[in-house]
Design a protein around this motif. Structure first.
Motif, PDB file in Angstrom:
ATOM      1  N   ASP A  45       0.782  -1.325  -0.098  1.00  0.00           N
ATOM      2  CA  ASP A  45      -0.113  -0.058  -0.164  1.00  0.00           C
ATOM      3  C   ASP A  45       0.735   1.278  -0.030  1.00  0.00           C
ATOM      4  OD1 ASP A  45       0.956  -0.595   2.468  1.00  0.00           O
ATOM      5  OD2 ASP A  45      -0.768   0.137   3.654  1.00  0.00           O
ATOM      6  N   ALA A  46       2.054   1.062  -0.367  1.00  0.00           N
ATOM      7  CA  ALA A  46       3.110   2.260  -0.378  1.00  0.00           C
ATOM      8  C   ALA A  46       2.836   3.185  -1.595  1.00  0.00           C
ATOM      9  CB  ALA A  46       4.480   1.829  -0.554  1.00  0.00           C
ATOM     10  N   THR A  47       3.032   4.575  -1.206  1.00  0.00           N
ATOM     11  CA  THR A  47       3.103   5.620  -2.143  1.00  0.00           C
ATOM     12  C   THR A  47       4.408   6.222  -2.387  1.00  0.00           C
ATOM     13  OG1 THR A  47       2.687   7.170  -0.719  1.00  0.00           O
ATOM     14  CG2 THR A  47       0.835   6.240  -1.573  1.00  0.00           C
ATOM     15  N   LEU A  48       4.764   6.696  -3.675  1.00  0.00           N
ATOM     16  CA  LEU A  48       5.766   7.504  -4.081  1.00  0.00           C
ATOM     17  C   LEU A  48       5.445   8.668  -4.948  1.00  0.00           C
ATOM     18  CD1 LEU A  48       8.846   8.130  -4.417  1.00  0.00           C
ATOM     19  CD2 LEU A  48       8.750   6.565  -6.403  1.00  0.00           C
ATOM     20  N   ASP A  49       5.707   9.845  -4.322  1.00  0.00           N
ATOM     21  CA  ASP A  49       5.207  11.198  -5.116  1.00  0.00           C
ATOM     22  C   ASP A  49       6.650  11.842  -5.311  1.00  0.00           C
ATOM     23  OD1 ASP A  49       3.852  13.446  -6.055  1.00  0.00           O
ATOM     24  OD2 ASP A  49       3.463  13.933  -3.948  1.00  0.00           O
ATOM     25  N   LEU A  50       6.701  11.969  -6.886  1.00  0.00           N
ATOM     26  CA  LEU A  50       7.831  12.734  -7.261  1.00  0.00           C
ATOM     27  C   LEU A  50       7.478  13.997  -7.920  1.00  0.00           C
ATOM     28  CD1 LEU A  50      10.128   9.664  -8.427  1.00  0.00           C
ATOM     29  CD2 LEU A  50      10.092  11.208  -6.231  1.00  0.00           C
ATOM     30  N   GLY A  52       6.623  16.530 -10.664  1.00  0.00           N
ATOM     31  CA  GLY A  52       7.245  16.777 -11.797  1.00  0.00           C
ATOM     32  C   GLY A  52       7.816  15.652 -12.539  1.00  0.00           C
ATOM     33  N   PHE A  53       7.795  14.485 -11.763  1.00  0.00           N
ATOM     34  CA  PHE A  53       8.567  13.251 -12.154  1.00  0.00           C
ATOM     35  C   PHE A  53       7.389  11.759 -12.293  1.00  0.00           C
ATOM     36  CE2 PHE A  53      11.892  15.793 -10.725  1.00  0.00           C
ATOM     37  CZ  PHE A  53      12.907  15.877 -11.960  1.00  0.00           C
ATOM     38  N   GLY A  54       6.385  12.168 -11.437  1.00  0.00           N
ATOM     39  CA  GLY A  54       5.408  10.945 -11.378  1.00  0.00           C
ATOM     40  C   GLY A  54       5.080  10.510 -10.053  1.00  0.00           C
ATOM     41  N   ALA A  55       3.909   9.803  -9.937  1.00  0.00           N
ATOM     42  CA  ALA A  55       3.796   9.184  -8.505  1.00  0.00           C
ATOM     43  C   ALA A  55       3.282   7.771  -8.942  1.00  0.00           C
ATOM     44  CB  ALA A  55       2.529  10.029  -8.072  1.00  0.00           C
ATOM     45  N   GLY A  56       3.143   7.176  -7.696  1.00  0.00           N
ATOM     46  CA  GLY A  56       2.637   5.464  -7.813  1.00  0.00           C
ATOM     47  C   GLY A  56       1.999   5.266  -6.372  1.00  0.00           C
ATOM     48  N   ALA A  57       0.825   4.599  -6.423  1.00  0.00           N
ATOM     49  CA  ALA A  57       0.094   4.226  -5.437  1.00  0.00           C
ATOM     50  C   ALA A  57       0.405   2.673  -4.742  1.00  0.00           C
ATOM     51  CB  ALA A  57      -1.364   4.668  -5.572  1.00  0.00           C
ATOM     52  N   ASN A  58       1.102   2.066  -5.569  1.00  0.00           N
ATOM     53  CA  ASN A  58       1.506   0.756  -5.152  1.00  0.00           C
ATOM     54  C   ASN A  58       2.969   0.330  -5.775  1.00  0.00           C
ATOM     55  OD1 ASN A  58       0.955  -0.728  -7.676  1.00  0.00           O
ATOM     56  ND2 ASN A  58      -1.292  -0.084  -7.198  1.00  0.00           N
ATOM     57  N   PRO A  59       3.480  -0.608  -5.496  1.00  0.00           N
ATOM     58  CA  PRO A  59       4.749  -1.238  -5.996  1.00  0.00           C
ATOM     59  C   PRO A  59       4.745  -1.150  -7.517  1.00  0.00           C
ATOM     60  CG  PRO A  59       4.542  -2.613  -4.012  1.00  0.00           C
ATOM     61  CD  PRO A  59       3.416  -1.689  -4.402  1.00  0.00           C
ATOM     62  N   GLY A  60       3.444  -1.681  -8.614  1.00  0.00           N
ATOM     63  CA  GLY A  60       3.396  -1.776  -9.491  1.00  0.00           C
ATOM     64  C   GLY A  60       3.345  -0.661 -10.379  1.00  0.00           C
ATOM     65  N   GLU A  61       2.723   0.522  -9.727  1.00  0.00           N
ATOM     66  CA  GLU A  61       2.550   1.863 -10.088  1.00  0.00           C
ATOM     67  C   GLU A  61       4.017   2.334 -10.173  1.00  0.00           C
ATOM     68  OE1 GLU A  61      -0.700   4.224  -8.561  1.00  0.00           O
ATOM     69  OE2 GLU A  61      -1.997   2.567  -9.479  1.00  0.00           O
ATOM     70  N   ILE A  62       4.536   2.290  -9.032  1.00  0.00           N
ATOM     71  CA  ILE A  62       5.745   3.117  -8.865  1.00  0.00           C
ATOM     72  C   ILE A  62       6.828   2.413  -9.807  1.00  0.00           C
ATOM     73  CG2 ILE A  62       7.869   2.969  -7.111  1.00  0.00           C
ATOM     74  CD1 ILE A  62       5.789   2.939  -4.997  1.00  0.00           C
ATOM     75  N   LEU A  63       6.631   1.333 -10.049  1.00  0.00           N
ATOM     76  CA  LEU A  63       7.635   0.561 -11.044  1.00  0.00           C
ATOM     77  C   LEU A  63       7.478   1.110 -12.576  1.00  0.00           C
ATOM     78  CD1 LEU A  63      10.010  -1.333 -12.165  1.00  0.00           C
ATOM     79  CD2 LEU A  63       8.250  -3.290 -12.159  1.00  0.00           C
ATOM     80  N   TYR A 116      13.793  14.066   0.611  1.00  0.00           N
ATOM     81  CA  TYR A 116      12.780  13.351   0.681  1.00  0.00           C
ATOM     82  C   TYR A 116      12.209  13.279   2.145  1.00  0.00           C
ATOM     83  CZ  TYR A 116      14.044  11.075  -3.654  1.00  0.00           C
ATOM     84  OH  TYR A 116      14.430  10.809  -4.914  1.00  0.00           O
ATOM     85  N   HIS A 117      10.942  12.936   1.960  1.00  0.00           N
ATOM     86  CA  HIS A 117      10.010  12.706   3.296  1.00  0.00           C
ATOM     87  C   HIS A 117       9.628  11.530   3.290  1.00  0.00           C
ATOM     88  CE1 HIS A 117      10.066  17.196   4.142  1.00  0.00           C
ATOM     89  NE2 HIS A 117      10.085  17.309   2.884  1.00  0.00           N
ATOM     90  N   ASP A 118       9.889  10.690   4.142  1.00  0.00           N
ATOM     91  CA  ASP A 118       9.556   9.187   4.231  1.00  0.00           C
ATOM     92  C   ASP A 118       8.826   8.773   5.516  1.00  0.00           C
ATOM     93  OD1 ASP A 118      11.300   8.815   2.029  1.00  0.00           O
ATOM     94  OD2 ASP A 118      13.257   8.800   3.160  1.00  0.00           O
ATOM     95  N   ARG A 132       6.941   7.859   0.270  1.00  0.00           N
ATOM     96  CA  ARG A 132       8.268   8.814  -0.047  1.00  0.00           C
ATOM     97  C   ARG A 132       7.577   9.931  -0.742  1.00  0.00           C
ATOM     98  NH1 ARG A 132      14.417   7.722  -1.452  1.00  0.00           N
ATOM     99  NH2 ARG A 132      14.488   8.485   0.655  1.00  0.00           N
ATOM    100  N   ARG A 133       7.920  11.112  -0.330  1.00  0.00           N
ATOM    101  CA  ARG A 133       7.525  12.231  -1.228  1.00  0.00           C
ATOM    102  C   ARG A 133       8.685  13.421  -1.269  1.00  0.00           C
ATOM    103  NH1 ARG A 133       6.429  17.322   0.575  1.00  0.00           N
ATOM    104  NH2 ARG A 133       5.912  16.557   2.614  1.00  0.00           N
ATOM    105  N   PHE A 134       9.039  13.585  -2.624  1.00  0.00           N
ATOM    106  CA  PHE A 134      10.200  14.488  -2.598  1.00  0.00           C
ATOM    107  C   PHE A 134       9.833  15.884  -2.732  1.00  0.00           C
ATOM    108  CE2 PHE A 134      13.316  16.278  -5.708  1.00  0.00           C
ATOM    109  CZ  PHE A 134      14.347  16.275  -5.049  1.00  0.00           C
ATOM    110  N   GLU A 135      10.413  16.839  -2.047  1.00  0.00           N
ATOM    111  CA  GLU A 135      10.256  18.018  -1.721  1.00  0.00           C
ATOM    112  C   GLU A 135      11.510  18.637  -3.018  1.00  0.00           C
ATOM    113  OE1 GLU A 135      11.351  21.824   1.305  1.00  0.00           O
ATOM    114  OE2 GLU A 135      10.587  19.857   1.712  1.00  0.00           O
ATOM    115  N   LEU A 136      11.275  19.226  -3.758  1.00  0.00           N
ATOM    116  CA  LEU A 136      12.170  20.010  -4.931  1.00  0.00           C
ATOM    117  C   LEU A 136      12.625  21.178  -4.316  1.00  0.00           C
ATOM    118  CD1 LEU A 136      13.531  19.575  -7.776  1.00  0.00           C
ATOM    119  CD2 LEU A 136      11.751  21.223  -8.569  1.00  0.00           C
ATOM    120  N   HIS A 137      13.962  21.306  -4.158  1.00  0.00           N
ATOM    121  CA  HIS A 137      14.473  22.442  -3.917  1.00  0.00           C
ATOM    122  C   HIS A 137      15.070  23.054  -5.174  1.00  0.00           C
ATOM    123  CE1 HIS A 137      15.575  20.932   0.450  1.00  0.00           C
ATOM    124  NE2 HIS A 137      14.309  21.225   0.183  1.00  0.00           N
TER     125      HIS A 137
END
Length: 157
Positions: A45-50, A52-63, A116-118, A132-137
């Motif tokens: 049930d993990a999420t990755l938010d980048l 400007g680069f994309g996002a995913g709501a599970n390992p398949g979407e992240i890949l 990264y905020h993890d 995992r969410r990325f804050e672009l500097h």
């Protein structure tokens, strides 16, 4: 020192090592375009938010998001630094500074820096990312950048 204190200290040290291994694994998975490694880092049930680069709501979407980025940016080099972790039993939060050198097929070489905020959880004895969410500097184009040594792994425009 009693056995409970020693056990708690050992758990904290093992947890920190496991989490730092996840952080390194993330950088290596993206840099080496390692789909198998990338999928081992996340709970279902993990999420990755980048932004400007994309996002995913599970390992398949992240890949899938990673694979889209690998086509647009065939060379990546991540440096992860200064992990500030707070571990409370089987739940942890943290921030990790990142500098990344990318070769973007449209923009050319760029440097991306941020934080990264993890969130992590240990489930069934395995630490994994839960978010995992990325804050672009900043994103800085590197005009006329060209390696002077080492194998060139990308085509220049």
């Amino acid at each position: 020192m009693n056995i409970e204190t020693l056990t708690a200290r050992l758990h904290a040290l093992e947890s920190r090592m496991a989490i730092e291994t996840l952080i390194s694994g993330y950088a290596n998975a993206f840099d080496l375009m390692d789909s198998d490694l990338l999928q081992t880092l996340w709970h279902e049930d993990a999420t990755l938010d980048l932004p400007g680069f994309g996002a995913g709501a599970n390992p398949g979407e992240i890949l899938a998001m990673a694979q889209r980025n690998w086509k647009k940016m065939p060379h990546m080099h991540h440096w992860m630094a200064n992990p500030l972790l707070h571990i409370d039993g089987d739940i942890a939060t943290g921030t990790v500074a990142a500098d990344c050198l990318f070769h973007d097929l449209t923009q050319g070489p760029v440097q991306v820096s941020g934080l990264y905020h993890d969130r992590f959880e240990c489930r069934d004895g395995q630490w994994r990312f839960t978010s995992r969410r990325f804050e672009l500097h900043f994103l800085t184009p590197l005009a006329n950048w060209k390696p002077t040594a080492g194998p060139e792994k990308f085509e220049r425009n």
